[in-house]
Design a protein around this motif. Structure first.
Motif, mmCIF file in Angstrom:
data_model
loop_
_atom_site.group_PDB
_atom_site.id
_atom_site.type_symbol
_atom_site.label_atom_id
_atom_site.label_comp_id
_atom_site.label_asym_id
_atom_site.label_seq_id
_atom_site.Cartn_x
_atom_site.Cartn_y
_atom_site.Cartn_z
ATOM 1 N N VAL A 43 0.856 -1.188 0.000
ATOM 2 C CA VAL A 43 0.000 0.000 0.000
ATOM 3 C C VAL A 43 0.889 1.234 0.000
ATOM 4 O O VAL A 43 2.055 1.181 0.397
ATOM 5 C CB VAL A 43 -0.941 0.042 1.231
ATOM 6 C CG1 VAL A 43 -1.886 -1.147 1.240
ATOM 7 C CG2 VAL A 43 -0.152 0.128 2.537
ATOM 8 N N ILE A 44 0.317 2.345 -0.455
ATOM 9 C CA ILE A 44 1.068 3.598 -0.497
ATOM 10 C C ILE A 44 0.180 4.723 0.006
ATOM 11 O O ILE A 44 -1.040 4.705 -0.190
ATOM 12 C CB ILE A 44 1.569 3.871 -1.937
ATOM 13 C CG1 ILE A 44 2.641 4.963 -1.939
ATOM 14 C CG2 ILE A 44 0.415 4.206 -2.879
ATOM 15 C CD1 ILE A 44 3.438 5.013 -3.234
ATOM 16 N N HIS A 45 0.789 5.664 0.687
ATOM 17 C CA HIS A 45 0.051 6.808 1.216
ATOM 18 C C HIS A 45 -0.416 7.694 0.064
ATOM 19 O O HIS A 45 0.315 7.918 -0.915
ATOM 20 C CB HIS A 45 0.939 7.613 2.168
ATOM 21 C CG HIS A 45 0.181 8.570 3.028
ATOM 22 N ND1 HIS A 45 -0.098 9.855 2.647
ATOM 23 C CD2 HIS A 45 -0.376 8.410 4.261
ATOM 24 C CE1 HIS A 45 -0.777 10.461 3.607
ATOM 25 N NE2 HIS A 45 -0.966 9.603 4.592
ATOM 26 N N GLN A 46 -1.626 8.187 0.171
ATOM 27 C CA GLN A 46 -2.214 8.937 -0.942
ATOM 28 C C GLN A 46 -1.534 10.273 -1.210
ATOM 29 O O GLN A 46 -1.683 10.832 -2.295
ATOM 30 C CB GLN A 46 -3.707 9.127 -0.679
ATOM 31 C CG GLN A 46 -4.475 7.805 -0.719
ATOM 32 C CD GLN A 46 -5.965 7.978 -0.571
ATOM 33 O OE1 GLN A 46 -6.443 9.032 -0.170
ATOM 34 N NE2 GLN A 46 -6.726 6.942 -0.875
ATOM 35 N N SER A 47 -0.754 10.755 -0.261
ATOM 36 C CA SER A 47 -0.041 12.019 -0.471
ATOM 37 C C SER A 47 1.020 11.913 -1.564
ATOM 38 O O SER A 47 1.434 12.921 -2.139
ATOM 39 C CB SER A 47 0.623 12.478 0.831
ATOM 40 O OG SER A 47 1.601 11.540 1.263
ATOM 41 N N VAL A 48 1.458 10.687 -1.876
ATOM 42 C CA VAL A 48 2.470 10.495 -2.923
ATOM 43 C C VAL A 48 1.867 10.771 -4.300
ATOM 44 O O VAL A 48 2.563 11.175 -5.231
ATOM 45 C CB VAL A 48 3.049 9.064 -2.859
ATOM 46 C CG1 VAL A 48 4.121 8.861 -3.935
ATOM 47 C CG2 VAL A 48 3.644 8.795 -1.477
ATOM 48 N N GLY A 49 0.569 10.558 -4.429
ATOM 49 C CA GLY A 49 -0.099 10.808 -5.698
ATOM 50 C C GLY A 49 -0.037 9.644 -6.664
ATOM 51 O O GLY A 49 -0.345 9.797 -7.857
#
Length: 242
Positions: A43-49
């Motif tokens: 999973v990746i944090h949405q702030s990375v875009g």
């Protein structure tokens, strides 16, 4: 009067490759039954875009070392997952080991780190706080049918499975082992147990003790290749075994 060991695979197929252990993963134990594989993904944090696995790889290649991945600790299967990804995709992602997955999640949710691959992140994917990029398993997750597996994304044999099993001390009577294996298989086949396991993101493969021996051998060889490629045995003090 018999004692059994319930263990994830790391103490058997990871740690003995990284350092000398007081036991032999094959000779010290008799396999009894597989009891569950954890089904999750990166999973990746949405702030990375980033929205997709491909976009994550492209971002990592353009920004080497900028993405930070949190694991449950050094020498764990979740560390192997990021090392495998870095090795297969040819990308540079900073690995930060934590004391456990809960501590890593506490830093992931506010964006202090950007990536994880643990089952405790999935409720936050459902809540829209994190983006699930892939599934680290042989098949897609039933609750995330649109999210592809690593194999479907072009990275076969890259999952680094996390699986739990029952083992007995070496020399345990075969009839005892066979009886417990049969009971585990019987329970695992019920609709109620399948539903319970799915609800906690677990799949229960049905294997005989003989099949477990072969499975451990394959898992050990696969993990050893990653450990060697990442130089983990020499450079990583081992903590934890989840």
């Amino acid at each position: 009067g018999y004692t059994f060991l319930l263990t994830p695979n790391a103490p058997l197929s990871v740690l003995p490759t990284m350092r000398k252990t007081a036991y032999d993963p094959v000779k010290s134990f008799d396999p009894v039954a597989r009891v569950g594989d954890l089904v999750c993904g990166f999973v990746i944090h949405q702030s990375v875009g980033v929205k997709t696995f491909k976009e994550m790889v492209e971002y990592a290649k353009k920004n080497p070392g900028k993405l930070v991945y949190g694991s449950a600790g050094l020498g764990t299967a979740t560390q192997l997952r990021i090392e495998m990804l870095k090795y297969r995709a040819g990308i540079d992602i900073l690995h930060v080991p934590y004391r456990g997955s809960a501590d890593a999640l506490n830093d992931l949710l506010p964006g202090t780190i950007q990536m994880m691959c643990e089952i405790n992140v999935l409720p936050h994917v459902k809540a829209g706080k994190l983006t699930l990029l892939n599934i680290n398993h042989s098949a897609r997750h039933p609750e995330f049918p649109d999210v592809p597996t690593l194999t479907e994304l072009g990275y076969p044999d890259s999952d680094v499975p996390i699986w739990y099993s029952l083992y007995a001390p070496a020399g345990t009577p075969k009839d005892i082992v066979d009886t417990i294996n049969a009971k585990v298989v019987e329970i695992a086949k019920t609709d109620d147990m399948k539903a319970r396991m799915t609800s906690i993101n677990v799949e229960v493969p049905l294997q005989t003790p003989a099949e477990m021996v072969k499975h451990l051998e394959i898992d050990t060889v696969r993990n050893a290749a990653v450990i060697k490629a990442a130089d983990m045995a020499e450079n990583s003090p081992v903590r934890g075994c989840m």
